[in-house]
Design a protein around this motif. Structure first.
Motif, PDB file in Angstrom:
ATOM      1  N   ALA A 701       0.725  -0.906  -0.028  1.00  0.00           N
ATOM      2  CA  ALA A 701       0.089   0.065   0.104  1.00  0.00           C
ATOM      3  C   ALA A 701       0.851   1.310   0.139  1.00  0.00           C
ATOM      4  CB  ALA A 701      -0.745  -0.387   0.952  1.00  0.00           C
ATOM      5  N   MET A 702       0.744   2.239  -0.531  1.00  0.00           N
ATOM      6  CA  MET A 702       1.311   3.441  -0.787  1.00  0.00           C
ATOM      7  C   MET A 702       0.912   4.607   0.926  1.00  0.00           C
ATOM      8  SD  MET A 702       2.169   3.042  -3.113  1.00  0.00           S
ATOM      9  CE  MET A 702       2.826   4.846  -3.564  1.00  0.00           C
ATOM     10  N   SER A 703       1.736   5.344   1.494  1.00  0.00           N
ATOM     11  CA  SER A 703       1.557   5.482   2.384  1.00  0.00           C
ATOM     12  C   SER A 703       0.679   6.071   2.518  1.00  0.00           C
ATOM     13  CB  SER A 703       2.651   5.607   3.375  1.00  0.00           C
ATOM     14  OG  SER A 703       3.149   6.883   2.509  1.00  0.00           O
ATOM     15  N   SER A 704       0.340   7.072   1.594  1.00  0.00           N
ATOM     16  CA  SER A 704      -0.768   8.348   1.594  1.00  0.00           C
ATOM     17  C   SER A 704      -1.828   7.986   1.107  1.00  0.00           C
ATOM     18  CB  SER A 704       0.252   9.398  -0.185  1.00  0.00           C
ATOM     19  OG  SER A 704      -0.008   8.638  -0.832  1.00  0.00           O
ATOM     20  N   GLY A 705      -2.357   6.886   1.476  1.00  0.00           N
ATOM     21  CA  GLY A 705      -3.595   6.548   0.705  1.00  0.00           C
ATOM     22  C   GLY A 705      -3.997   5.823   1.787  1.00  0.00           C
ATOM     23  N   THR A 706      -3.380   5.439   2.837  1.00  0.00           N
ATOM     24  CA  THR A 706      -4.361   4.769   3.986  1.00  0.00           C
ATOM     25  C   THR A 706      -3.629   4.445   5.269  1.00  0.00           C
ATOM     26  OG1 THR A 706      -4.884   2.408   4.549  1.00  0.00           O
ATOM     27  CG2 THR A 706      -3.069   2.772   3.839  1.00  0.00           C
ATOM     28  N   ALA A 709      -1.901   2.832  10.817  1.00  0.00           N
ATOM     29  CA  ALA A 709      -2.595   1.910  12.317  1.00  0.00           C
ATOM     30  C   ALA A 709      -4.284   0.708  11.439  1.00  0.00           C
ATOM     31  CB  ALA A 709      -3.632   3.002  13.153  1.00  0.00           C
ATOM     32  N   GLN A 710      -4.390   1.569  10.415  1.00  0.00           N
ATOM     33  CA  GLN A 710      -5.778   0.267  10.101  1.00  0.00           C
ATOM     34  C   GLN A 710      -4.974  -0.134   9.255  1.00  0.00           C
ATOM     35  OE1 GLN A 710      -9.082   3.173  10.050  1.00  0.00           O
ATOM     36  NE2 GLN A 710      -9.138   3.574  12.424  1.00  0.00           N
ATOM     37  N   THR A 711      -4.292  -0.509   7.686  1.00  0.00           N
ATOM     38  CA  THR A 711      -3.943  -1.160   7.132  1.00  0.00           C
ATOM     39  C   THR A 711      -3.889  -2.409   7.377  1.00  0.00           C
ATOM     40  OG1 THR A 711      -2.258  -1.554   4.852  1.00  0.00           O
ATOM     41  CG2 THR A 711      -1.420  -0.950   7.272  1.00  0.00           C
ATOM     42  N   SER A 712      -4.001  -3.234   6.153  1.00  0.00           N
ATOM     43  CA  SER A 712      -3.577  -4.943   6.937  1.00  0.00           C
ATOM     44  C   SER A 712      -3.153  -4.850   5.291  1.00  0.00           C
ATOM     45  CB  SER A 712      -5.443  -5.520   6.070  1.00  0.00           C
ATOM     46  OG  SER A 712      -5.723  -5.222   4.805  1.00  0.00           O
ATOM     47  N   ALA A 713      -2.563  -4.313   4.709  1.00  0.00           N
ATOM     48  CA  ALA A 713      -1.144  -4.503   3.373  1.00  0.00           C
ATOM     49  C   ALA A 713       0.072  -5.333   3.889  1.00  0.00           C
ATOM     50  CB  ALA A 713      -0.827  -2.967   2.840  1.00  0.00           C
ATOM     51  N   ASP A 714       0.589  -6.160   3.308  1.00  0.00           N
ATOM     52  CA  ASP A 714       1.779  -7.230   4.239  1.00  0.00           C
ATOM     53  C   ASP A 714       2.776  -6.330   4.004  1.00  0.00           C
ATOM     54  OD1 ASP A 714       0.394  -9.265   3.954  1.00  0.00           O
ATOM     55  OD2 ASP A 714       0.268  -9.014   1.971  1.00  0.00           O
ATOM     56  N   MET A 715       2.809  -4.885   3.090  1.00  0.00           N
ATOM     57  CA  MET A 715       3.740  -3.790   2.950  1.00  0.00           C
ATOM     58  C   MET A 715       3.659  -2.558   2.659  1.00  0.00           C
ATOM     59  SD  MET A 715       7.245  -5.320   1.045  1.00  0.00           S
ATOM     60  CE  MET A 715       7.716  -7.055   1.418  1.00  0.00           C
ATOM     61  N   ILE A 716       4.551  -1.557   3.220  1.00  0.00           N
ATOM     62  CA  ILE A 716       3.943  -0.011   3.019  1.00  0.00           C
ATOM     63  C   ILE A 716       5.068   0.248   2.312  1.00  0.00           C
ATOM     64  CG2 ILE A 716       2.946   2.941   3.545  1.00  0.00           C
ATOM     65  CD1 ILE A 716       1.500   0.377   6.529  1.00  0.00           C
ATOM     66  N   LEU A 717       4.393   1.543   1.345  1.00  0.00           N
ATOM     67  CA  LEU A 717       6.160   1.803   1.198  1.00  0.00           C
ATOM     68  C   LEU A 717       5.864   3.480   1.440  1.00  0.00           C
ATOM     69  CD1 LEU A 717       7.992   1.645  -1.611  1.00  0.00           C
ATOM     70  CD2 LEU A 717       6.066   2.909  -3.217  1.00  0.00           C
TER      71      LEU A 717
END
Length: 794
Positions: A701-706, A709-717
């Protein structure tokens, strides 16, 4: 939590209890247990109260404020604690086994590499003190961590003391041993020989009891809970050798192994110390995050400027931040523009320009003049805290390969002890004088520490490496899965593009440069909340606007003053609205992209410029896609936008594009790929494509889009560019390769060392060196992943 074992003996002193029992005590598990007398009853209850009181302070809201945070479901709580006694996979399995017996505990994850335990529980069903007490009495004293606490210094100090005692003791005992060996050839008086033996025993005793204490403590905790930890064979070897040597000294018969005992402990401690230093280096990324926030902040209020502790900051406080200082907490810039360094958070080396009203991330560094900011988030709610928790969660998880290795290691320990008994019996019949030293060598040389470290060591280094590059791993299994993906699916808006209007082209119509036109437009749009305003960066300080009027549906009008005191009335917006000010004809707009938006700029004399606005692609997209294709990945773009915009971007990037897709259609397409055996990576903004990302084999997931604390993505850019994706694939593949190398090495080492030790070809002290070297080699191999130079895909 005192939970004794059911038996016919007193739970306090162990003496037999009559039938029927007269006295009982109630343990923490709610069961009644027999005691032999009123004295044992009172003593048990006192010990129970002391144990419970020790952790009760952690139930207080004031204490929990900086230690505990809400989980993503907002119904449970989470905490991360340090436990120094964790040494191997058996320790983690023991902790999980004991804690999962507690009602209300929802999740427990143990990181062997950095000795952290993450607990998630329902506060309505169980108190934090109960969980900490259980962990303590399992043999792993917890130390709750604040965000800025570094436990490495304390661990390093203790390990260095034990290593120093072991080293000094070993040198002294070896000196006496040399004298005894010389005396065996040249002759030595009996009383002098006994003197050397007694002195050796005196010197070896503190080495065994102090430097060897961690091995005994870990082994006792495992045996007490009916588990076979990896310290069990090592502790057994040390105890047998020491007790046999003491017996030989007191009875003057049998072999003496004080030199071997001290060498055991020294080399094992040296190996663990080296492993610890490597772990600390591997965990440097997460520890560096905890050190970014300063201890104090400069607050401005009605009483002036004064320094406060970072813990005393409140939402709404006004901060004064000087050049070169670290921004204390997440805040909003009050007097921009300014430039900040976010490299430690995002991996982006260039300075970022922030305009008035934009967010400043706590932990970034001010590279402009004195600035003022308003605090919007504090403590556990800051972006830095979220990043740190996600990183620690990833490091504490155990992926499939790690769980498999731990399971094999657990069975192997039991097998080693059984083999040692058989080897001892064999040599007792063949050559009794060598039986003991061969059993010691077998117990020590085959400790499967290297096998249990093979996976977590590599994953910890890889997670830290990617964090430094601006890619935050939130699930450790993602690295294993990313190494095997064959498809990458990109969302368009907010992923391949910024998801915001940006200036595509400027068409000046008067004697002004493009920069002058942009500055004039930005001055007018400075206080507008319309989406178009975000396309214009903060204006230069040379321009000021007065008497601004926002006319909905038309545009903005105002007086703009430049540095040379010239003043003009300007408008920006629809061409009809702009041309009306100067009574100019309505000009036809230039040719542009199909999905562009257009606005005009003019003053009271003429129309000055056309602005073509649109959603621009992120930088380096072409290079990124080319590198991903070189790595053998197939790339497609899934979008709900019109065909024209999608086709145009797909042609630029030489990738396939699919348009007018609903989230359900994207999900259906992904499942079709997976049904055909494809491993799929989904890259999106984490909002409207959340269902698709949840279904993907691995997601970024893009850090600017979510919300982090609530993201379920495996990685965050953590940055605007996607150019770290090829590196992530390369690192994940190298990680999997190194994990396989480590596991093969650990298995091969034990396969060779066990027969040699059983055949009597390895001395006990050589076994200690071999076992330590085996574990250290695994960690050093994993550290190769931390090199910052870009590696080629294997």
């Amino acid at each position: 939590m005192i939970v004794p074992t059911k038996s016919n003996n007193c739970v306090h002193c162990g003496h037999p209890v009559g039938t029927p029992a007269e006295f009982f005590v109630k343990a923490a598990d709610g069961e009644n247990y027999p005691v032999c007398c009123i004295g044992c009853e009172q003593a048990f209850n006192v010990m129970k109260q002391v144990s419970e009181h020790k952790w009760q302070q952690f139930d207080l809201p004031a204490v929990q404020r900086n230690l505990v945070h809400d989980s993503a479901d907002q119904k449970s709580k989470e905490i991360i604690v340090s436990a120094e006694a964790i040494h191997c996979a058996s320790c983690s399995m023991l902790i999980e086994k004991e804690l999962t017996k507690t009602d209300g505990l929802l999740e427990v994850e143990v990181s062997v590499t950095n000795r952290r335990v993450r607990l998630r529980w329902n506060p309505d069903l169980v108190k934090l003190s109960r969980l900490l007490q259980t962990l303590d009495e399992t043999g792993f004293t917890p130390h709750p961590l604040k965000g800025d606490t570094n436990t490495y210094v304390l661990e390093n100090r203790k390990a260095l003391k034990r290593l120093l005692i072991a080293g000094l003791g070993m040198m002294q005992v070896m000196m006496y041993a040399v004298g005894l060996y010389a005396g065996a050839f040249q002759g030595m008086a009996q009383d002098m020989q006994m003197f050397f033996h007694i002195v050796s025993m005196v010197v070896a005793t503190p080495v065994v009891l102090y430097s060897g204490a961690p091995f005994f403590q870990a082994a006792w905790s495992a045996l007490r809970h009916r588990s076979m930890g990896m310290d069990v064979p090592v502790s057994l070897a040390i105890a047998i050798a020491y007790i046999a040597s003491v017996w030989a000294v007191t009875t003057n018969q049998g072999g003496i192994y004080f030199d071997s005992v001290t060498m055991f402990i020294f080399f094992l401690s040296l190996g663990r110390f080296a492993e610890m230093k490597a772990r600390h280096r591997a965990g440097a990324a997460s520890e560096a995050l905890t050190q970014l926030t300063p201890a104090t902040a400069m607050v401005v209020d009605e009483y002036g400027e004064h320094v406060v502790a970072i813990e005393e900051l409140k939402t709404g406080d006004e901060l004064l931040i000087k050049p070169g200082q670290t921004i204390p907490s997440d805040s909003v810039l009050l007097d921009g523009p300014c430039k900040v360094d976010e490299s430690l958070l995002t991996g982006e080396s260039r300075l970022i320009t922030k305009a008035t009203g934009e967010e400043l991330i706590g932990g970034s560094i001010n590279h402009s003049g004195v600035i003022h900011a308003r605090v919007i988030r504090i403590g556990n709610d800051t972006l830095l805290s979220h990043i740190s928790r996600l990183l620690q969660r990833a490091q504490s998880e155990r992926p499939r390969l790690s769980r498999l290795a731990d399971k094999v290691a657990g069975y192997f320990v039991s097998s080693v002890i059984g083999i040692s008994v058989l080897v001892g019996l064999y040599w007792w019949h063949i050559e009794p004088s060598r039986a003991l030293e061969i059993v010691l060598a077998v117990l020590v040389v085959t400790c499967p520490c290297a096998l249990s470290l093979a996976t977590p060591a590599a994953l910890t280094v890889a997670i830290g490496r990617l964090a430094r590059e601006g890619l935050l791993v939130t699930r450790s299994e993602a690295i294993e899965k990313l190494a095997n993906v064959g498809y990458i699916l990109f969302d368009k808006t907010g992923t391949l593009t910024f998801g915001q209007l940006r200036i595509r082209n400027v068409f000046p119509l008067a004697d002004l440069t493009s920069t002058d036109c942009i500055d004039l437009a930005a001055t007018l749009e400075k206080y507008s909340e319309h989406p178009i305003a975000s396309a214009f960066q903060a204006p230069l300080e040379d321009f000021q606007a007065d008497n601004l009027q926002i006319l909905p549906g038309l545009g903005i009008e105002g007086m703009v003053k430049s540095s040379n005191a010239q003043q003009r009335r300007c408008r920006i917006g629809k061409i009809e609205f702009v041309a009306e000010l100067s009574h100019s004809p309505v000009l036809k707009r230039p040719e542009g992209e199909e999905d562009s938006s257009w606005v005009a700029l003019g003053d009271d004399k003429q129309v000055l410029a056309w602005f073509e606005l649109g959603d621009l692609p992120r930088p380096d997209l072409g290079t990124t896609c080319s590198q991903l294709r070189t790595l053998g990945l197939r790339i497609e773009m899934l979008s709900g936008d019109r065909s024209g915009a999608v086709k145009h971007l797909a042609e630029q990037l030489f990738i396939k594009g699919r348009w007018l897709l609903t989230p359900d259609a994207k999900l259906e397409y992904m499942r079709a790929l997976q049904k055909n055996g494809a491993q799929v990576l989904m890259v999106g903004d984490g909002i409207n494509d959340a269902p698709v990302m949840a279904c993907a084999d691995v997601s970024i997931a893009m850090s600017s889009g979510t919300n982090l604390a609530q993201t379920s993505a495996d990685m965050i850019l953590m940055q605007d560019s996607l150019n770290r994706l090829p590196l992530a694939v390369v690192v994940s593949r190298r990680t999997l390769k190194i994990i396989r190398q480590n596991i093969i090495w650990a298995i091969a080492y034990n396969a060779v060392a066990l027969p040699l030790a059983a055949a009597g070809l390895i001395a006990p002290w050589v076994a200690a060196i071999g076992m330590s070297f085996s574990s250290l080699l695994v960690v050093l191999n994993a550290l190769r992943l931390g090199r910052s130079s870009r590696s080629r895909a294997r």
